[in-house]
Scaffold this active site. Structure first.
Site, PDB file in Angstrom:
ATOM      1  NE  ARG A  36       4.762 -26.566   1.088  1.00 37.75           N
ATOM      2  CZ  ARG A  36       5.142 -26.043   2.240  1.00 37.75           C
ATOM      3  NH1 ARG A  36       6.105 -26.629   2.932  1.00 37.75           N
ATOM      4  NH2 ARG A  36       4.586 -24.942   2.696  1.00 37.75           N
ATOM      5  N   GLY A 351      -0.694 -20.310   4.085  1.00 33.29           N
ATOM      6  CA  GLY A 351      -0.796 -21.719   4.441  1.00 33.29           C
ATOM      7  C   GLY A 351      -2.174 -22.189   4.841  1.00 33.29           C
TER       8      GLY A 351
END
Length: 393
Positions: A36, A351
């Site tokens: 991320r 996810g």
């Protein structure tokens, strides 16, 4: 759908407040996956390339629930971001307050300040206007590049846009560019692959996709609820009894729309839910009473392969089985490879499916791997995402 992007803002000589998603996994204070942080780099580097600009970055980490808790500090991400940007990233002691504001206002050209976890304050999740205004006071313009929290109307994602000129970063712009066409006018044939544990968490997505796609593949734990609804035996596999009628309704909706649904026709099973269990191949859609379904079988994979052949659009959300256990990862690995090999537009969101393509090394061969789990699901449902709606124009 179109959003203003960072390129639409005049950043020359400006302090730029950027909302990123640095909600990274930590173990004993060390980052175990910096995906991320890396995903935010193009936007951050672009801003720093603009003449006279400086950077104030904010994010959340975990769920401290409005309290200051050391284990949720963003300090480890400041260290990693410094390494990735090749410049010092200063760490603020808080995200609001006179001292932090003074620190932000003192930034020189090219300097970077990371604010402490915005969720240390209850005003963040409550979207408190006073808290949002304090965040906005740190800078001259605002850029949101945190797609993973775009479905939340929080102070740092939606509230702050009321006080500063605002735009999307490259990450959010890319998410909109790939998900938008799938919702409005997908290139056909369009195949959707939906897995994961529960039907209940994906009803909206399934309804929407049945309206749009030509073929819907259902795998993962949720497939057992559908198989049970159709009268198949599912052994000791988990299913949602309260959603058997919902599954039947979705099947009826698909028949009415002439959307093909692919459910497993064979399975890989185990006697108990354990990675130490020896896999048992079951060559029918029915699972014996003493077994638990753990993965899809080889004939099911052949059906999926046939459905994906020639597909112009593919979206995949959710693994096909218990891919965390190596013995039951084959279905998810092979579907990942099929998606990666498709010549059409390929989008992976959610996810666990993102974790799977990362784990098995297919990320670079997929057109778009979404950074938002819940956000990508809500986007696929056609819901308005507050953090993105605030940037439209």
């Amino acid at each position: 759908m179109s959003v203003r992007t960072v390129k639409d803002l005049d950043l020359n000589g400006k302090r730029v407040l950027v909302r990123v998603d640095f909600n990274v996994p930590l173990k004993e204070g060390e980052i175990t996956d910096d995906t991320r942080i890396r995903a935010a780099l193009p936007t951050l580097e672009y801003i720093l390339e603009q003449k006279g600009s400086s950077l104030v970055i904010m994010s959340h980490l975990g769920r401290p629930k409005g309290e200051r808790k050391a284990e949720f500090s963003l300090a480890p991400t400041a260290k990693r971001l410094s390494e990735l940007l090749g410049r010092n990233v200063m760490m603020a002691d808080d995200c609001i307050g006179d001292d932090v504001r003074a620190q932000a206002q003192a930034l020189k050209v090219g300097e970077v300040l990371l604010l402490e976890n915005v969720r240390y304050h209850a005003g963040e999740t409550k979207n408190d206007p006073a808290f949002a205004e304090q965040l906005a006071s740190m800078a001259d313009v605002y850029v949101n590049d945190a797609f993973g929290t775009a479905h939340r109307a929080h102070a740092s994602t939606e509230g702050v846009t009321k006080f500063l000129p605002s735009a999307a970063g490259f990450l959010i712009a890319k998410e909109v560019a790939f998900f938008g066409p799938l919702l409005k006018n997908p290139e056909k044939p369009f195949v959707a692959i939906i897995g994961g544990a529960k039907v209940s968490s994906k009803i909206g997505v399934l309804k929407k996709l049945i309206e749009k796609c030509d073929t819907l593949v259902i795998g993962g734990g949720m497939c057992y609820t559908f198989l049970k609804a159709k009268g198949h035996s599912i052994g000791k596999s988990l299913f949602e009894e309260d959603y058997l009628q919902t599954a039947m309704d979705l099947i009826a909706q698909a028949e009415a729309k002439e959307t093909r649904i692919i459910l497993p026709v064979d399975h890989v099973c185990a006697r108990e839910f354990s990675e130490k269990e020896i896999p048992v191949a079951v060559d029918t859609a029915d699972i014996p009473d003493d077994l638990i379904g753990m993965d899809i079988g080889v004939r099911t994979l052949e059906e999926i392969k046939s459905a994906l052949k020639g597909a112009k659009s593919i979206v995949w959300n959710g693994p096909m089985g218990v891919f965390e256990f190596d013995a039951y990862a084959k279905g998810t690995v092979e579907v990942a490879e099929m998606v990666a090999s498709c010549e059409g537009t390929t989008v992976v969101g959610g996810g666990d499916s993102v974790a799977a393509v990362n784990k098995f090394g297919f990320t670079d061969r997929i057109d778009h791997v979404s950074t938002g789990g819940g956000a990508s699901l809500e986007f696929l449902e056609g819901k308005v995402l507050p953090g993105i709606a605030a940037l439209e124009g």
